[in-house]
Motif scaffolding. Structure first.
Motif, PDB file in Angstrom:
ATOM      1  N   ASN A   1       0.825  -1.209   0.000  1.00  0.00           N
ATOM      2  CA  ASN A   1       0.000   0.000   0.000  1.00  0.00           C
ATOM      3  C   ASN A   1       0.859   1.260   0.000  1.00  0.00           C
ATOM      4  OD1 ASN A   1      -2.351  -1.490   0.007  1.00  0.00           O
ATOM      5  ND2 ASN A   1      -2.596  -1.424   2.235  1.00  0.00           N
TER       6      ASN A   1
ATOM      7  N   SER B   1       1.734   3.378  -3.099  1.00  0.00           N
ATOM      8  CA  SER B   1       0.790   4.307  -3.718  1.00  0.00           C
ATOM      9  C   SER B   1       1.279   5.747  -3.641  1.00  0.00           C
ATOM     10  CB  SER B   1      -0.589   4.187  -3.058  1.00  0.00           C
ATOM     11  OG  SER B   1      -0.512   4.507  -1.677  1.00  0.00           O
TER      12      SER B   1
ATOM     13  N   THR C   1      -1.258   9.229  -4.722  1.00  0.00           N
ATOM     14  CA  THR C   1      -2.558   8.906  -4.159  1.00  0.00           C
ATOM     15  C   THR C   1      -2.350   7.839  -3.100  1.00  0.00           C
ATOM     16  OG1 THR C   1      -4.834   8.241  -4.651  1.00  0.00           O
ATOM     17  CG2 THR C   1      -3.073   7.063  -5.807  1.00  0.00           C
TER      18      THR C   1
ATOM     19  N   LYS D   1      -3.947   4.070  -1.590  1.00  0.00           N
ATOM     20  CA  LYS D   1      -4.787   2.936  -1.912  1.00  0.00           C
ATOM     21  C   LYS D   1      -4.619   1.888  -0.828  1.00  0.00           C
ATOM     22  CE  LYS D   1      -5.796  -0.283  -5.698  1.00  0.00           C
ATOM     23  NZ  LYS D   1      -5.401  -0.715  -7.067  1.00  0.00           N
TER      24      LYS D   1
ATOM     25  N   TYR E   1      -9.650  10.317  -0.750  1.00  0.00           N
ATOM     26  CA  TYR E   1      -8.898   9.133  -1.175  1.00  0.00           C
ATOM     27  C   TYR E   1      -9.880   8.079  -1.714  1.00  0.00           C
ATOM     28  CZ  TYR E   1      -5.370  11.440   1.690  1.00  0.00           C
ATOM     29  OH  TYR E   1      -4.495  12.354   2.228  1.00  0.00           O
TER      30      TYR E   1
ATOM     31  N   GLU F   1      -9.659   5.657  -3.665  1.00  0.00           N
ATOM     32  CA  GLU F   1      -9.188   4.279  -3.851  1.00  0.00           C
ATOM     33  C   GLU F   1      -8.984   3.549  -2.528  1.00  0.00           C
ATOM     34  OE1 GLU F   1      -6.266   3.473  -6.935  1.00  0.00           O
ATOM     35  OE2 GLU F   1      -6.336   5.580  -7.514  1.00  0.00           O
TER      36      GLU F   1
END
Length: 297
Positions: free
Chosen positions: A82, A85, A90, A92, A119, A121
């Motif tokens: 994670n 990202s 961004t 995720k 956010y 995602e």
């Protein structure tokens, strides 16, 4: 050498859920396919990982040891994946948070929705319970509880100011049954009760006899209606079914419109505000840092 990591992930999910059916639903596969994967893993390891009966499933000693060794490793893998990202500008990933109805609906709702929009995602799972849970064993990323209820071995971040309680009823109920003038008068009224999941007992009401008092007055309410969540109590009190003891912000709109009336306000007690709490291994995750910044006071 294991062919892939799927069987290990499947094992962790079954061990956590304690059920092939529940674990299969979480993984999006059939229970029979999941059972086959676990059998395959046991054959590869040549070790029995679960004791199975027609009604239940539980890890063997070997399975329990494997679970406790693998869980933090898989969490670390997930968090590191994670974290990539940030190179996409961004975030995720998935966050599971344990709390209660009041914290989610009245204290943090706007912030959680703003975080979700910022956010898109990120997957948020909010699990509301009145009982205290082990967030590590329950595979939650964080919990939300009042400050005094947070375990000492957790990192805690304040999310709100103090929570003030209030005893409320409809004007019609008070006209028919009278207005209590002190805590002892509550014995003559129908109180709306909440049963605590953790102890299966009826929650006591607490009051502050005077602003300087450190020791609260504890009152054991009695009544004809018992619930397991504050939403139903709010509905019942608005329908004139009795007196309710609730966080005042959860009925502020009704008080302002005159639909409900606060009584015994000179005895009202306040509690330390809500805190987000989590184990220290969470704090370095970019996704988790973003959540903390979005929710903190």
């Amino acid at each position: 050498m294991l062919d892939n990591l799927y069987e290990l992930r499947a094992f962790l999910t079954v061990a956590q859920a304690g059920s092939f059916t529940k674990a299969a639903a979480q993984l999006g596969v059939s229970a029979s396919a999941l059972s086959h994967s676990i059998r395959k893993l046991e054959e590869q390891l040549d070790i029995k990982l679960f004791n199975r009966t027609t009604r239940s499933i539980a890890t063997t000693d070997a399975g329990e040891q494997l679970f406790h060794h693998l869980q933090p490793l898989f969490e670390s893998i997930e968090h590191n994946v994670n974290a990539l990202s940030e190179f996409r500008n961004t975030l995720k990933g998935r966050l599971r948070i344990n709390g209660n109805d009041h914290a989610f609906a009245f204290v943090l709702w706007d912030k959680l929705i703003a975080f979700s929009r910022q956010y898109p995602e990120v997957e948020l799972e909010l699990v509301s319970e009145t009982k205290f849970v082990d967030i590590v064993a329950g595979r939650f990323d964080a919990g939300i509880r009042l400050g005094a209820d947070v375990a000492q071995d957790m990192i805690a971040v304040r999310l709100s100011d103090k929570m003030q309680m209030a005893v409320v009823a409809t004007p019609d109920y008070l006209a028919d049954h009278g207005t209590p003038k002190n805590v002892d008068d509550l014995k003559q009224h129908n109180c709306l009760l909440i049963r605590l999941q953790s102890t299966d007992s009826i929650m006591q009401w607490e009051f502050r006899p005077n602003p300087k008092s450190q020791q609260p007055i504890r009152f054991q309410p009695r009544g004809r209606l018992t619930f397991n969540n504050s939403h139903l109590i709010t509905r019942a009190v608005k329908d004139g079914q009795g007196l309710a003891w609730l966080p005042i912000d959860s009925v502020q709109a009704e008080l302002e419109r005159g639909e409900l009336v606060e009584v015994l306000n000179k005895y009202a007690i306040s509690y330390d505000g809500y805190h987000l709490y989590y184990p220290n291994r969470r704090q370095n995750s970019p996704l988790f840092k973003a959540l903390v910044e979005a929710l903190r006071v």
